[in-house]
Enzyme design. Structure first.
Site, PDB file in Angstrom:
ATOM      1  N   GLY A 216       0.134  -2.799  -8.068  1.00  0.00           N
ATOM      2  CA  GLY A 216       0.788  -4.000  -8.557  1.00  0.00           C
ATOM      3  C   GLY A 216       2.220  -3.744  -8.959  1.00  0.00           C
ATOM      4  N   PRO A 218       5.556  -2.900 -11.601  1.00  0.00           N
ATOM      5  CA  PRO A 218       5.789  -1.702 -12.416  1.00  0.00           C
ATOM      6  C   PRO A 218       4.917  -1.607 -13.663  1.00  0.00           C
ATOM      7  CG  PRO A 218       7.881  -2.573 -11.644  1.00  0.00           C
ATOM      8  CD  PRO A 218       6.836  -3.564 -11.223  1.00  0.00           C
ATOM      9  N   VAL A 220       1.821  -2.002 -13.878  1.00  0.00           N
ATOM     10  CA  VAL A 220       0.585  -1.296 -13.531  1.00  0.00           C
ATOM     11  C   VAL A 220       0.817   0.215 -13.602  1.00  0.00           C
ATOM     12  CG1 VAL A 220      -1.053  -0.820 -11.674  1.00  0.00           C
ATOM     13  CG2 VAL A 220      -0.345  -3.175 -12.144  1.00  0.00           C
ATOM     14  N   GLU A 259       7.571  14.825  -7.618  1.00  0.00           N
ATOM     15  CA  GLU A 259       8.133  15.164  -6.298  1.00  0.00           C
ATOM     16  C   GLU A 259       9.080  14.027  -5.971  1.00  0.00           C
ATOM     17  OE1 GLU A 259       9.445  15.428  -2.839  1.00  0.00           O
ATOM     18  OE2 GLU A 259       7.639  14.260  -2.471  1.00  0.00           O
ATOM     19  N   CYS A 293      11.532  12.363   2.276  1.00  0.00           N
ATOM     20  CA  CYS A 293      12.314  13.027   1.232  1.00  0.00           C
ATOM     21  C   CYS A 293      12.881  14.351   1.707  1.00  0.00           C
ATOM     22  CB  CYS A 293      11.472  13.207  -0.026  1.00  0.00           C
ATOM     23  SG  CYS A 293       9.900  14.049   0.255  1.00  0.00           S
TER      24      CYS A 293
END
Length: 487
Positions: A216, A218, A220, A259, A293
């Site tokens: 959901g 932020p 959540v 990470e 990333c």
């Protein structure tokens, strides 16, 4: 190709339940059409998920399973992942825009290999043992002792959208292998694919509470990461959100593994074979449309080789097919949202205004007006301090910069807030020696090889805290207890 999908649901205490919060709207990035609306978890459901994980760890059926049983369950899950390969790949194409040409590797094959490594690790335990004897101690009396490694407890696993199944392998694979219970929080951009993976945990027979799943807005994520019943938070995402995770965990002194981002260097040493280096380097920053990333997006080339390298790179990038992720010859799919593409285009526009050149790309492909597509792009004529050379774009954009001195190149390569990944091209002994001078969690030489399940992933600086994968990542999910007794 646009298909409407059934909404996702939350998985709490062994049951699928419709969220009671605001809907998460899933938009196909290749068509911009709405393909699902999934009600998100409300605060009570978030609390219920954490409570379920706490109960499972503190005395539920999950806590009583042997390490061998945990390993067998993880192997069974990996079997199901492979069995559902085609449906997962197509779901990733629909929800994330991942081309079906690369989806099998990114979303099934690699994650399956990592889950199996953790399954075997569950059976054998950490390499240094669950119980490690200590030498005798004689002050003030003779005593013996040992170190005991125990699962850390309830783990909140918060994953990003780009490779959610791989992140589940790192986080849930390690946590479940260690004997921890989990609450998985997906990105709103990948709720459908993540929910499909959670269904396989259910089908594999994991006991109630071992795996819970919510998603959901932020709030959540904040509700899970900030819960006093969570013993560890492992998060993959941006440095900005990573900082927020630290703030949420701080009042409870919860362990955090992060990470985060990367702006990784790719160094071409003098005498490198361009026919090998150029295609591999280009694919490293365009794979998954650059939404990785570890993408090596900053290339440093000897001044005398600069023109040739740029020309060869531009020619290669123009051969990459951009388009419908369901077409087998597509290499580059769309970016995840229109807002994200706008942000990338803004960075490119500012770079050009400051004097940068774009030998290839920089625009939107013709005939693909409905989705969030961006051409593979090269940027030249910018200093290392430029925004486009410093900020993680998560897009198929590579920056090429010349150098004349290797010592200066080391400084420039390290002069970035990230330190996640790097690659060096050149004669192997020279490249290895150069790689030792780079500040980076991972350094590949001449392209390295495939991702290894027994190798750690992560890096210092704004690239994160701690490690994922391999023995170093597995150890993150354990506490160490020292036990001593007199003889």
């Amino acid at each position: 190709m646009t298909t409407t999908h059934a909404p996702a649901e939350c998985f709490i205490d062994g049951r699928w339940v419709a969220g009671a919060g605001e809907p998460v709207v899933t938009v196909s990035p290749s068509t911009s059409a709405v393909i699902a609306e999934s009600p998100s978890a409300d605060p009570a459901q978030v609390e219920a998920a954490v409570t379920s994980a706490r109960r499972a760890f503190d005395g539920g059926e999950w806590s009583r399973l042997s390490s061998a049983d945990r390993g067998r369950l993880l192997h069974r899950f990996a079997d199901l992942l492979e069995k559902n390969r085609d449906s997962l790949v197509r779901l990733a194409a629909a929800e994330l825009g991942t081309p079906i040409s690369t989806g099998p590797t990114l979303h099934v094959d690699l994650p399956g290999t990592f889950f199996r490594w953790f399954a075997d690790a569950a059976i054998r335990g950490p390499r240094d043992g669950l119980e490690q004897p200590m030498p005798l101690h004689h002050d003030p009396i003779t005593t013996s002792g040992m170190l005991v490694r125990e699962p850390i407890g309830v783990v909140a696993a918060i994953v990003a959208y780009n490779v959610p199944v791989m992140m589940c392998a790192y986080k849930l694979g390690g946590a479940l292998a260690a004997g921890c219970s989990t609450v998985l929080v997906s990105s709103p951009r990948s709720v459908l694919l993540t929910a499909a993976v959670v269904k396989l945990f259910e089908e594999a027979g994991f006991p109630r509470g071992a795996v819970n799943f919510v998603y959901g807005p932020p709030d959540v994520t904040a509700g899970v990461a900030g819960s006093p019943d969570v013993d560890m938070v492992t998060f993959t995402g941006s440095p900005g959100v990573g900082s927020k995770i630290l703030e949420l965990a701080a009042p409870n002194l919860t362990k955090v593994v992060l990470e985060l981002g990367g702006k990784s260097p790719n160094i071409v040493l003098p005498g490198t074979d361009m026919t090998k280096a150029v295609p591999a380097s280009a694919l490293r920053f365009t794979r998954n449309s650059g939404q990785a990333c570890g993408a090596t997006t900053r290339t440093f080339v000897p001044q005398q080789d600069l023109d040739e390298y740029i020309e060869r790179s531009a020619e290669f990038l123009q051969t990459l097919t951009v388009g419908d992720p369901f077409e087998p010859d597509t290499v580059l799919g769309p970016l995840i949202t229109g807002e994200h593409r706008d942000r990338v285009e803004g960075v490119l526009s500012r770079a050009v205004a400051a004097g940068a050149r774009l030998p290839v790309g920089g625009g939107r492909p013709t005939g693909l007006d409905d989705g969030y597509f961006l051409e593979a792009t090269l940027v030249t004529g910018v200093p290392n301090a430029a925004e486009v050379a410093q900020e993680e774009l998560f897009a198929p954009v590579g920056v090429i910069m010349p150098y004349t001195d290797l010592d200066e190149t080391v400084r420039l390569a390290n002069d970035v807030r990230y330190a996640l990944n790097a690659n060096v091209w050149g004669p192997t002994p020279d490249a290895i020696n150069f790689g030792r001078r780079l500040r980076s969690g991972t350094v590949t030489i001449n392209g390295g090889g495939g991702m290894r399940a027994d190798a750690p992933w992560g890096g210092p600086g704004h690239s994160g805290i701690g490690r994922e994968g391999g023995e170093e990542g597995f150890r993150e999910f354990f506490e160490v207890k020292y036990v001593q007794w007199p003889l």
